[in-house]
Design a protein around this motif. Structure first.
Motif, PDB file in Angstrom:
ATOM      1  N   ALA A   1      66.593  28.131  11.152  1.00 24.24           N
ATOM      2  CA  ALA A   1      66.036  29.442  10.841  1.00 24.24           C
ATOM      3  C   ALA A   1      65.987  29.655   9.342  1.00 24.24           C
ATOM      4  N   GLY A   2      64.895  30.263   8.916  1.00 25.22           N
ATOM      5  CA  GLY A   2      64.783  30.744   7.559  1.00 25.22           C
ATOM      6  C   GLY A   2      65.084  32.230   7.573  1.00 25.22           C
ATOM      7  N   LEU A   3      64.601  32.935   6.586  1.00 25.73           N
ATOM      8  CA  LEU A   3      64.807  34.376   6.540  1.00 25.73           C
ATOM      9  C   LEU A   3      63.791  35.119   7.408  1.00 25.73           C
ATOM     10  N   LEU A   4      62.540  34.655   7.381  1.00 30.25           N
ATOM     11  CA  LEU A   4      61.467  35.330   8.111  1.00 30.25           C
ATOM     12  C   LEU A   4      60.886  34.515   9.257  1.00 30.25           C
ATOM     13  N   ALA A   5      61.308  33.245   9.383  1.00 34.40           N
ATOM     14  CA  ALA A   5      60.708  32.368  10.382  1.00 34.40           C
ATOM     15  C   ALA A   5      61.743  31.461  11.029  1.00 34.40           C
TER      16      ALA A   5
ATOM     17  N   PHE B   1      53.984  11.445  17.413  1.00 33.54           N
ATOM     18  CA  PHE B   1      53.657  12.563  16.535  1.00 33.54           C
ATOM     19  C   PHE B   1      54.920  13.295  16.092  1.00 33.54           C
ATOM     20  N   LEU B   2      54.998  13.586  14.805  1.00 39.36           N
ATOM     21  CA  LEU B   2      55.975  14.526  14.274  1.00 39.36           C
ATOM     22  C   LEU B   2      55.298  15.887  14.357  1.00 39.36           C
ATOM     23  N   VAL B   3      55.901  16.810  15.086  1.00 38.93           N
ATOM     24  CA  VAL B   3      55.329  18.147  15.255  1.00 38.93           C
ATOM     25  C   VAL B   3      56.320  19.173  14.741  1.00 38.93           C
ATOM     26  N   ILE B   4      55.843  20.027  13.852  1.00 40.57           N
ATOM     27  CA  ILE B   4      56.669  21.076  13.236  1.00 40.57           C
ATOM     28  C   ILE B   4      56.059  22.410  13.628  1.00 40.57           C
ATOM     29  N   THR B   5      56.866  23.268  14.216  1.00 42.92           N
ATOM     30  CA  THR B   5      56.375  24.573  14.660  1.00 42.92           C
ATOM     31  C   THR B   5      57.120  25.665  13.904  1.00 42.92           C
ATOM     32  N   ILE B   6      56.348  26.635  13.410  1.00 40.50           N
ATOM     33  CA  ILE B   6      56.896  27.770  12.664  1.00 40.50           C
ATOM     34  C   ILE B   6      56.421  29.035  13.358  1.00 40.50           C
ATOM     35  N   VAL B   7      57.358  29.918  13.675  1.00 38.81           N
ATOM     36  CA  VAL B   7      57.018  31.215  14.271  1.00 38.81           C
ATOM     37  C   VAL B   7      57.754  32.309  13.514  1.00 38.81           C
ATOM     38  N   PRO B   8      57.120  33.473  13.377  1.00 33.42           N
ATOM     39  CA  PRO B   8      57.813  34.593  12.724  1.00 33.42           C
ATOM     40  C   PRO B   8      58.990  35.044  13.572  1.00 33.42           C
ATOM     41  N   LYS B   9      60.014  35.585  12.913  1.00 34.38           N
ATOM     42  CA  LYS B   9      61.203  36.035  13.622  1.00 34.38           C
ATOM     43  C   LYS B   9      60.965  37.276  14.457  1.00 34.38           C
ATOM     44  N   HIS B  10      59.998  38.095  14.122  1.00 33.84           N
ATOM     45  CA  HIS B  10      59.794  39.319  14.899  1.00 33.84           C
ATOM     46  C   HIS B  10      58.475  39.349  15.575  1.00 33.84           C
TER      47      HIS B  10
END
Length: 175
Positions: A149-153, A166-175
């Protein structure tokens, strides 16, 4: 490769600090704007890597695709009101091209991830970003999965050498 990743992350963190204050919520952007934002951060870090838009589908809910010779990204969300709800970065680590090593592919994917972190999680400090990137890269290539976890994602990385490579990286917002 780890030193290159750390250098890229640090440069992106410094560039993010120079670009001015962060917006109230960086995910309040339409998916189509992802490439412009990421390319700006990659350029500020002195990298030649760029993501080119391939197009967007959908009216209310949009899915936009971006690519480079080594990395691709799919961004989902809404154009109106503008909101990015998912960013997926991928690289085919098993591609059979002599001029591109798997280490370069991982490095490019992590550079795009670092640029995404600079643009969409801008208050995450560069030392912490460096730490997360190094830890995630080592863990995902060893165990096949990593998350944090980051601060916002929230971030998730997966790599299945046996399935598709495949290397797959997924980023989703925290809210």
């Amino acid at each position: 490769m780890w030193n290159r990743t750390r250098t890229v992350a640090t440069a992106l963190g410094m560039a993010a600090g120079l670009s001015g204050p962060a917006s109230a919520d960086p995910f309040d952007r339409p998916p189509a704007g992802y490439g412009t934002s990421i390319n700006r951060h990659l350029a500020q870090a002195g990298l030649a890597l760029r993501l080119k838009p391939e197009g967007c589908q959908g009216k209310g809910t949009a899915e936009c695709r971006f690519s480079s010779p080594t990395v691709s990204a799919t961004v989902e969300g809404h154009a109106t009101p503008p909101r990015t709800t998912l960013i997926a970065i991928s690289a085919d680590l098993l591609r059979d091209e002599a001029h591109i090593s798997p280490q370069d592919l991982v490095g490019d994917a992590l550079a795009v991830l670092s640029a995404t972190m600079a643009g969409y999680d801008p208050d995450l400090q560069p030392p912490r970003r460096d730490e997360l990137l190094a830890d995630w890269a080592k863990t995902v290539l060893t165990t096949g999965h990593s998350a944090g976890a980051g601060l916002l994602a929230d971030y998730s990385l997966s790599f299945d050498q046996g399935a598709d490579g495949f290397l797959v990286i997924t980023i989703v917002p925290k809210h």
